[in-house]
Scaffold this active site. Structure first.
Site, short mmCIF file in Angstrom:
data_model
loop_
_atom_site.label_atom_id
_atom_site.label_comp_id
_atom_site.label_asym_id
_atom_site.label_seq_id
_atom_site.Cartn_x
_atom_site.Cartn_y
_atom_site.Cartn_z
CG HIS A 32 2.19 -5.24 -0.61
ND1 HIS A 32 1.99 -4.86 -1.92
CD2 HIS A 32 1.00 -5.08 0.02
CE1 HIS A 32 0.72 -4.50 -2.07
NE2 HIS A 32 0.10 -4.62 -0.92
CD GLN A 56 -10.66 -4.69 1.39
OE1 GLN A 56 -10.42 -5.64 2.13
NE2 GLN A 56 -9.80 -3.71 1.20
CE LYS A 147 -1.29 4.46 -1.69
NZ LYS A 147 -2.51 3.61 -1.62
CG ASP A 148 -4.39 1.76 2.39
OD1 ASP A 148 -5.10 2.42 1.63
OD2 ASP A 148 -3.62 0.87 1.99
O1 PAF Z 1 -4.77 -2.93 2.66
C1 PAF Z 1 -5.20 -3.93 2.06
O2 PAF Z 1 -4.57 -4.47 1.14
C2 PAF Z 1 -6.53 -4.55 2.48
O3 PAF Z 1 -7.42 -3.57 2.85
C3 PAF Z 1 -6.36 -5.61 3.59
C4 PAF Z 1 -5.85 -5.02 4.88
C5 PAF Z 1 -5.44 -6.72 3.12
C6 PAF Z 1 -7.73 -6.24 3.90
O4 PAF Z 1 -8.26 -6.87 2.76
#
Ligand code: PAF
Length: 277
Positions: A32, A56, A147-148
């Protein structure tokens, strides 16, 4: 570093600024911080949001136990000179209700497979929250971790579909020395599992090294076999895909290929990807 909890105060403070935005769910790690560093290195006024987004999570238990450590998060953000942190409440974010239709998007085939198939409703929730946070922060640039990788594709698609005109920047995955991709969920792995978890990155690297010599079917079979050896592992998917369409390359050997993988080690779900060609 300024901390705010409301959209109104945030918007007053951001007037006239060129804003780089890093949305997070907290439980921060160096990956991050790389997003914050990328924003700061462009001279942007950098806003990080911390919001564990209920819409989510397809698994309510995963949501309940999502790691929270605000003090640590804030200290880490201070250490990289983050300018502002937004920590909204659920009611601040979802003032119009959790299911407001305005923020419901259909991302088509890029969101159907892989994470889309294994976590029903996940991308709908991600699209919803990222859209809402973009409205709050109104950034010029937004940063997401590679990563995502499928999430990054979904956010890019939303940006295009809604003509938001935000520059979406993908930042390379930060890894432990072992190769394990940094993730908030790694906190749940025991020492023994941390060692085992390197299998994910090792598999991706092996696929890359063997991509030209072996058929795709051989690569997929070999990777699957590695995860059957140990019953603590459960492989959800491994595939070679086109990184733009998120479709499997099948038997083909195109020039732009990404390997994507998700597997559970005990109760912990791990996700990773690597550029293969
Ligand atoms: O990648 C994440 O941490 C989450 O999916 C995000 C983009 C902050 C949305 O909640």
């Amino acid at each position: 570093m300024k901390i705010t909890n409301t959209r109104n105060e945030l918007q007053d403070l951001l007037l006239e600024k060129r804003v780089g935005f890093v949305p997070t769910m907290g439980a921060l790690h160096d990956g991050h911080l790389d997003l914050v560093r990328a924003s700061k290195s462009r001279g942007l006024f950098t806003v990080v949001s911390i919001f564990v987004n209920p819409t989510q999570f397809n698994d309510p238990i995963d949501f309940e136990k999502y790691p929270v450590n605000r003090e640590r998060d804030l200290a880490m953000l201070e250490s990289v000179n983050c300018d502002m942190v937004l920590i909204p409440s659920v009611t601040e974010v979802y003032a119009e209700g959790l299911n407001e239709d305005r923020f419901k998007h259909d991302f088509g085939f890029i969101a159907l497979d892989y994470e889309g198939a294994h976590r029903p409703g996940h991308f709908e929730g991600v699209g919803r929250i990222v859209n809402i946070l973009f409205e709050f922060v109104k950034p010029q640039v937004a940063f997401f971790g590679e990563k995502d990788f499928q999430q990054l594709a979904v956010v890019r698609k939303m940006n295009d579909m809604l003509a938001l005109n935000i520059e979406i920047v993908g930042v390379p995955t930060r890894r432990e020395q072992s190769g394990l991709a940094m993730s908030s969920r790694n906190e749940w792995l025991s020492q023994k599992q941390l060692k085992k978890a390197t299998k994910i990155y090792e598999s991706l690297v092996w696929a890359k090294e063997n991509f030209r010599e072996k058929s795709n079917a051989e690569i997929l079979a070999s990777i699957k076999a590695r995860f059957v050896e140990d019953e603590e592992w459960s492989l959800e998917y491994f595939d070679l895909i086109n990184p733009l369409s998120f479709q499997s390359v099948g038997l083909e050997k195109p020039t732009d290929v990404r390997a994507v993988i998700a597997a559970k080690l005990g109760e912990v779900r791990l996700l990773d990807n690597l550029k293969i060609a």
